[in-house]
Design an enzyme around this catalytic site. Structure first.
Site, short mmCIF file in Angstrom:
data_model
loop_
_atom_site.label_atom_id
_atom_site.label_comp_id
_atom_site.label_asym_id
_atom_site.label_seq_id
_atom_site.Cartn_x
_atom_site.Cartn_y
_atom_site.Cartn_z
N ARG A 225 43.11 39.99 40.90
CA ARG A 225 44.41 38.83 41.00
C ARG A 225 44.29 38.13 39.41
O ARG A 225 43.29 37.23 39.63
CB ARG A 225 44.56 38.06 42.24
CG ARG A 225 45.89 37.50 41.93
CD ARG A 225 46.18 36.73 43.57
NE ARG A 225 47.40 35.91 43.27
CZ ARG A 225 47.65 34.76 42.95
NH1 ARG A 225 46.60 34.01 42.36
NH2 ARG A 225 48.63 33.92 42.93
N LYS B 230 39.96 30.10 37.41
CA LYS B 230 39.65 28.84 38.21
C LYS B 230 38.45 28.10 37.61
O LYS B 230 37.79 28.28 36.82
CB LYS B 230 39.03 29.72 39.46
CG LYS B 230 40.63 30.24 40.25
CD LYS B 230 40.30 30.66 41.85
CE LYS B 230 41.61 31.25 42.39
NZ LYS B 230 41.27 31.76 43.84
#
Length: 278
Positions: free
Chosen positions: A258, A224
């Site tokens: 995740r 991210k």
């Protein structure tokens, strides 16, 4: 002392005494990191099986990108992308399958096709979503998001991001539990990058232990932008930063991470498991 949890999802009961790895299977042309790589059913299934071979404990299948600025996908198109993959994987998978969606009809058809977990960025707020999950034996991940993917990163604002995320998750847990979804079927996600600045994301990481007092946490930081802002590099250059984030999250009590990079994360978390107190 690590809090012990069991996560009941579909036909599985996961003992979360150690951190689990959720491998990402994006059946999308536009996901921020691996969009377009696994758009065919055969490629997506092969990728899922490879992630299981690398040690993934869960596979998370998604047919709509939720990156900042992503355009919505129609119901029919999302179903076209994910249902054949779920059907194929459910016949051979040795781990729980998760569907990454906020659309109730996708949840319904995915559960029928064989998924064990509904991973919802909207925390079952769409009409009929709670009832669909409650009428199954699927587990659910309730995530916090400020705004919607199209606009969520334009101007995120909080008085106290940790307190507000906690309060939202408490309220959603109460709603779904009152509908008959047992607490053992619920995991929680603070929603890193979903309507949060870098400072907000860092504050949530710092206070993960406090948030984790509510229930088992799923953390999604893999590749991210917050990692790029801290360490530099584009999406394909964030492996080491992502491993650090996964290790820190697990040390602070996260039960599921995740990730895109399954094998490296599995190895890193084996070390965490070895050194954490039982």
């Amino acid at each position: 002392m690590q809090t012990q949890y069991q996560f009941n999802c579909g036909k599985y009961q996961l003992n979360l005494s150690r951190p689990h790895v959720m491998g990402i299977v994006n059946v999308t042309p536009d996901s921020f990191s691996d969009g377009g790589k696994y758009t065919s059913t055969d490629l997506a299934v092969a990728h899922g099986l490879e992630l299981i071979a690398q040690g993934a404990d869960i596979l998370d299948i998604g047919g709509e990108s939720t990156r900042p600025g992503a355009e919505p996908v129609s119901l029919d198109e999302e179903l076209r992308r994910v249902i054949p993959v779920i059907e194929a994987l459910s016949a051979v998978s040795t781990v729980p399958l998760s569907i990454d969606t906020y659309k109730p009809e996708v949840m319904r058809q995915a559960i029928f096709a064989g998924v064990d977990i509904v991973n919802d960025i909207r925390a079952l707020q769409e009409k009929h979503a709670v009832e669909i999950v409650a009428n199954s034996n699927a587990g659910v991940c309730l995530m916090h998001m400020q705004g919607m993917p199209q606009t969520m990163q334009l101007a995120p604002s909080y008085q106290d991001v940790v307190a507000e995320v906690k309060q939202f998750l408490i309220e959603r847990m109460q709603v779904v539990m009152s509908a008959g979804i047992a607490k053992e079927r619920i995991v929680l996600d603070p929603g890193f990058g979903f309507g949060k600045t870098t400072a907000h994301n860092i504050a949530l990481i710092q206070h993960l232990g406090e948030i984790g007092e509510l229930g088992p946490l799923l953390v999604g930081l893999s590749r991210k932008s917050v990692l790029g802002k801290i360490a530099g590099g584009d999406e394909q250059q964030r492996l080491h930063a992502g491993l650090a984030a996964s290790v820190i999250s697990a040390m602070k009590g996260a039960k599921i991470v995740r990730v895109h990079d399954v094998k490296a994360t599995v190895d890193a978390l084996k070390v965490v498991t070895a050194v954490l107190p039982a």
